[in-house]
Design a protein around this motif. Sequence first.
Motif, PDB file in Angstrom:
ATOM      1  N   ASP A  79      18.096  -9.668 -25.266  1.00 33.23           N
ATOM      2  CA  ASP A  79      17.899  -8.466 -26.067  1.00 33.23           C
ATOM      3  C   ASP A  79      16.404  -8.221 -26.238  1.00 33.23           C
ATOM      4  OD1 ASP A  79      17.227 -10.373 -28.100  1.00 33.23           O
ATOM      5  OD2 ASP A  79      19.312 -10.417 -28.763  1.00 33.23           O
ATOM      6  N   SER A  80      16.024  -7.444 -27.228  1.00 34.78           N
ATOM      7  CA  SER A  80      14.606  -7.079 -27.393  1.00 34.78           C
ATOM      8  C   SER A  80      13.705  -8.268 -27.677  1.00 34.78           C
ATOM      9  CB  SER A  80      14.457  -6.023 -28.490  1.00 34.78           C
ATOM     10  OG  SER A  80      14.952  -4.776 -28.040  1.00 34.78           O
ATOM     11  N   ARG A  81      14.256  -9.389 -28.077  1.00 38.24           N
ATOM     12  CA  ARG A  81      13.449 -10.611 -28.198  1.00 38.24           C
ATOM     13  C   ARG A  81      12.989 -11.062 -26.821  1.00 38.24           C
ATOM     14  NH1 ARG A  81      17.785 -14.259 -31.118  1.00 38.24           N
ATOM     15  NH2 ARG A  81      19.023 -13.093 -29.624  1.00 38.24           N
ATOM     16  N   TYR A  82      13.779 -10.736 -25.823  1.00 32.06           N
ATOM     17  CA  TYR A  82      13.525 -11.164 -24.449  1.00 32.06           C
ATOM     18  C   TYR A  82      12.788 -10.094 -23.635  1.00 32.06           C
ATOM     19  CZ  TYR A  82      14.816 -12.385 -19.616  1.00 32.06           C
ATOM     20  OH  TYR A  82      14.797 -12.662 -18.272  1.00 32.06           O
ATOM     21  N   PHE A  83      13.255  -8.818 -23.723  1.00 33.74           N
ATOM     22  CA  PHE A  83      12.693  -7.769 -22.866  1.00 33.74           C
ATOM     23  C   PHE A  83      11.957  -6.671 -23.618  1.00 33.74           C
ATOM     24  CE2 PHE A  83      17.394  -7.033 -22.989  1.00 33.74           C
ATOM     25  CZ  PHE A  83      17.407  -5.952 -23.861  1.00 33.74           C
ATOM     26  N   GLY A  84      11.773  -6.812 -24.918  1.00 34.62           N
ATOM     27  CA  GLY A  84      11.028  -5.817 -25.687  1.00 34.62           C
ATOM     28  C   GLY A  84      11.865  -4.609 -26.065  1.00 34.62           C
ATOM     29  N   THR A  85      11.189  -3.584 -26.533  1.00 34.57           N
ATOM     30  CA  THR A  85      11.898  -2.380 -26.960  1.00 34.57           C
ATOM     31  C   THR A  85      12.482  -1.657 -25.746  1.00 34.57           C
ATOM     32  OG1 THR A  85       9.853  -1.106 -26.895  1.00 34.57           O
ATOM     33  CG2 THR A  85      10.496  -2.055 -29.032  1.00 34.57           C
ATOM     34  N   VAL A  86      13.430  -0.763 -26.033  1.00 32.74           N
ATOM     35  CA  VAL A  86      14.147  -0.039 -24.989  1.00 32.74           C
ATOM     36  C   VAL A  86      13.953   1.456 -25.207  1.00 32.74           C
ATOM     37  CG1 VAL A  86      16.445   0.442 -24.040  1.00 32.74           C
ATOM     38  CG2 VAL A  86      15.890  -1.861 -24.847  1.00 32.74           C
ATOM     39  N   ASN A  87      13.646   2.176 -24.137  1.00 33.46           N
ATOM     40  CA  ASN A  87      13.541   3.625 -24.224  1.00 33.46           C
ATOM     41  C   ASN A  87      14.932   4.204 -24.442  1.00 33.46           C
ATOM     42  OD1 ASN A  87      13.468   6.509 -23.146  1.00 33.46           O
ATOM     43  ND2 ASN A  87      11.299   5.952 -23.155  1.00 33.46           N
ATOM     44  N   ILE A  88      15.043   5.181 -25.336  1.00 35.66           N
ATOM     45  CA  ILE A  88      16.370   5.729 -25.659  1.00 35.66           C
ATOM     46  C   ILE A  88      17.033   6.405 -24.461  1.00 35.66           C
ATOM     47  CG2 ILE A  88      15.985   5.902 -28.139  1.00 35.66           C
ATOM     48  CD1 ILE A  88      15.441   8.874 -27.777  1.00 35.66           C
ATOM     49  N   ASP A  89      16.261   6.768 -23.442  1.00 33.67           N
ATOM     50  CA  ASP A  89      16.855   7.333 -22.228  1.00 33.67           C
ATOM     51  C   ASP A  89      17.700   6.312 -21.478  1.00 33.67           C
ATOM     52  OD1 ASP A  89      15.668   9.778 -22.714  1.00 33.67           O
ATOM     53  OD2 ASP A  89      13.960   9.411 -21.397  1.00 33.67           O
ATOM     54  N   GLU A  90      17.505   5.032 -21.765  1.00 29.51           N
ATOM     55  CA  GLU A  90      18.279   3.973 -21.109  1.00 29.51           C
ATOM     56  C   GLU A  90      19.613   3.709 -21.800  1.00 29.51           C
ATOM     57  OE1 GLU A  90      17.384   2.617 -18.151  1.00 29.51           O
ATOM     58  OE2 GLU A  90      15.816   4.151 -18.282  1.00 29.51           O
ATOM     59  N   ILE A  91      19.839   4.350 -22.939  1.00 27.53           N
ATOM     60  CA  ILE A  91      21.101   4.185 -23.662  1.00 27.53           C
ATOM     61  C   ILE A  91      22.120   5.148 -23.069  1.00 27.53           C
ATOM     62  CG2 ILE A  91      22.253   4.418 -25.892  1.00 27.53           C
ATOM     63  CD1 ILE A  91      19.595   3.624 -27.196  1.00 27.53           C
ATOM     64  N   THR A  92      23.276   4.616 -22.677  1.00 23.24           N
ATOM     65  CA  THR A  92      24.303   5.445 -22.049  1.00 23.24           C
ATOM     66  C   THR A  92      25.413   5.861 -22.994  1.00 23.24           C
ATOM     67  OG1 THR A  92      25.573   3.526 -21.291  1.00 23.24           O
ATOM     68  CG2 THR A  92      23.868   4.390 -19.806  1.00 23.24           C
ATOM     69  N   GLY A  93      25.488   5.270 -24.178  1.00 19.75           N
ATOM     70  CA  GLY A  93      26.528   5.663 -25.117  1.00 19.75           C
ATOM     71  C   GLY A  93      26.573   4.787 -26.344  1.00 19.75           C
ATOM     72  N   LYS A  94      27.349   5.247 -27.304  1.00 19.89           N
ATOM     73  CA  LYS A  94      27.564   4.528 -28.554  1.00 19.89           C
ATOM     74  C   LYS A  94      29.003   4.021 -28.577  1.00 19.89           C
ATOM     75  CE  LYS A  94      27.791   5.159 -33.544  1.00 19.89           C
ATOM     76  NZ  LYS A  94      27.629   6.103 -34.657  1.00 19.89           N
ATOM     77  N   ALA A  95      29.153   2.704 -28.701  1.00 17.69           N
ATOM     78  CA  ALA A  95      30.494   2.121 -28.813  1.00 17.69           C
ATOM     79  C   ALA A  95      31.021   2.417 -30.213  1.00 17.69           C
ATOM     80  CB  ALA A  95      30.444   0.621 -28.556  1.00 17.69           C
ATOM     81  N   PHE A  96      32.255   2.908 -30.280  1.00 17.35           N
ATOM     82  CA  PHE A  96      32.769   3.293 -31.596  1.00 17.35           C
ATOM     83  C   PHE A  96      34.190   2.836 -31.888  1.00 17.35           C
ATOM     84  CE2 PHE A  96      34.018   6.698 -28.796  1.00 17.35           C
ATOM     85  CZ  PHE A  96      35.272   7.090 -29.242  1.00 17.35           C
ATOM     86  N   PHE A  97      34.934   2.388 -30.873  1.00 15.77           N
ATOM     87  CA  PHE A  97      36.330   2.030 -31.113  1.00 15.77           C
ATOM     88  C   PHE A  97      36.773   0.937 -30.155  1.00 15.77           C
ATOM     89  CE2 PHE A  97      40.929   2.510 -30.989  1.00 15.77           C
ATOM     90  CZ  PHE A  97      41.240   2.806 -32.307  1.00 15.77           C
ATOM     91  N   ARG A  98      37.384  -0.123 -30.719  1.00 15.82           N
ATOM     92  CA  ARG A  98      37.954  -1.200 -29.897  1.00 15.82           C
ATOM     93  C   ARG A  98      39.434  -0.870 -29.715  1.00 15.82           C
ATOM     94  NH1 ARG A  98      35.814  -6.121 -31.368  1.00 15.82           N
ATOM     95  NH2 ARG A  98      36.072  -5.357 -33.456  1.00 15.82           N
ATOM     96  N   TYR A  99      39.843  -0.639 -28.460  1.00 16.00           N
ATOM     97  CA  TYR A  99      41.248  -0.299 -28.210  1.00 16.00           C
ATOM     98  C   TYR A  99      42.056  -1.461 -27.648  1.00 16.00           C
ATOM     99  CZ  TYR A  99      40.045   0.455 -23.252  1.00 16.00           C
ATOM    100  OH  TYR A  99      39.625   0.317 -21.955  1.00 16.00           O
ATOM    101  N   TYR A 100      41.398  -2.571 -27.362  1.00 13.06           N
ATOM    102  CA  TYR A 100      42.103  -3.768 -26.921  1.00 13.06           C
ATOM    103  C   TYR A 100      41.254  -4.974 -27.288  1.00 13.06           C
ATOM    104  CZ  TYR A 100      44.647  -7.104 -24.098  1.00 13.06           C
ATOM    105  OH  TYR A 100      45.370  -8.180 -23.704  1.00 13.06           O
ATOM    106  N   PRO A 101      41.817  -6.018 -27.770  1.00  8.25           N
ATOM    107  CA  PRO A 101      43.231  -6.353 -27.901  1.00  8.25           C
ATOM    108  C   PRO A 101      43.871  -5.688 -29.122  1.00  8.25           C
ATOM    109  CG  PRO A 101      41.897  -8.195 -28.671  1.00  8.25           C
ATOM    110  CD  PRO A 101      40.939  -7.140 -28.164  1.00  8.25           C
TER     111      PRO A 101
END
Length: 180
Positions: free
Chosen positions: A149-171
């Motif tokens: 994570d950012s401890r390892y690779f630093g901050t992340v540009n928001i353009d690299e974010i592909t989505g927000k996880a919002f619901f676990r449908y399994y299990p």
Amino acid sequence: MSEDKSNKFKNEAFEWIKSILLAVVIAIIIKTFIFNTTYVLGNSMYPTLHEKDRLFTNKIVYIVDEPKRGDIVVLHAPDEMNKDYIKRVIGVEGDTVQIKNGYVYLNGEKLHEDYVAPNSYTNEELKIEVGKDEVFVLGDNRLKNASKDSRYFGTVNIDEITGKAFFRYYPFNDRFGTLK
């Protein structure tokens, strides 16, 4: 078969084919532009997410809004091509994130992290100011070498974010439902 029955059958078959094609096109549009599914590999987000959890992610939320602290996001791995990571946003643009004595501090205040396992402290020491259009992300599993994570690779540009996880449908168990 009479001509009327033959025409009726052809019309009905054509209507079915149109309906199926429309459904496929709508599904492709939704999967491509609106929602996606994510399969969790590894334990970097434990205890919030477990290996083999399946999640829905919202792909358009960050087109109209910025990532917020606490969001669980899917991002392109900064250190590996063709791989995605799932992490929690800890700091946003303008924040100062510091890790000291095993705890995370945000803008000088110790962060209350009820999503981290008890006695799961990070052993790194660092201080990072989050730049423009960037986020600082951490896995919920803070044990040594449990999360890249950012401890390892630093901050992340928001353009690299592909989505927000919002619901676990399994299990289908007590963890089924919306994510916190």
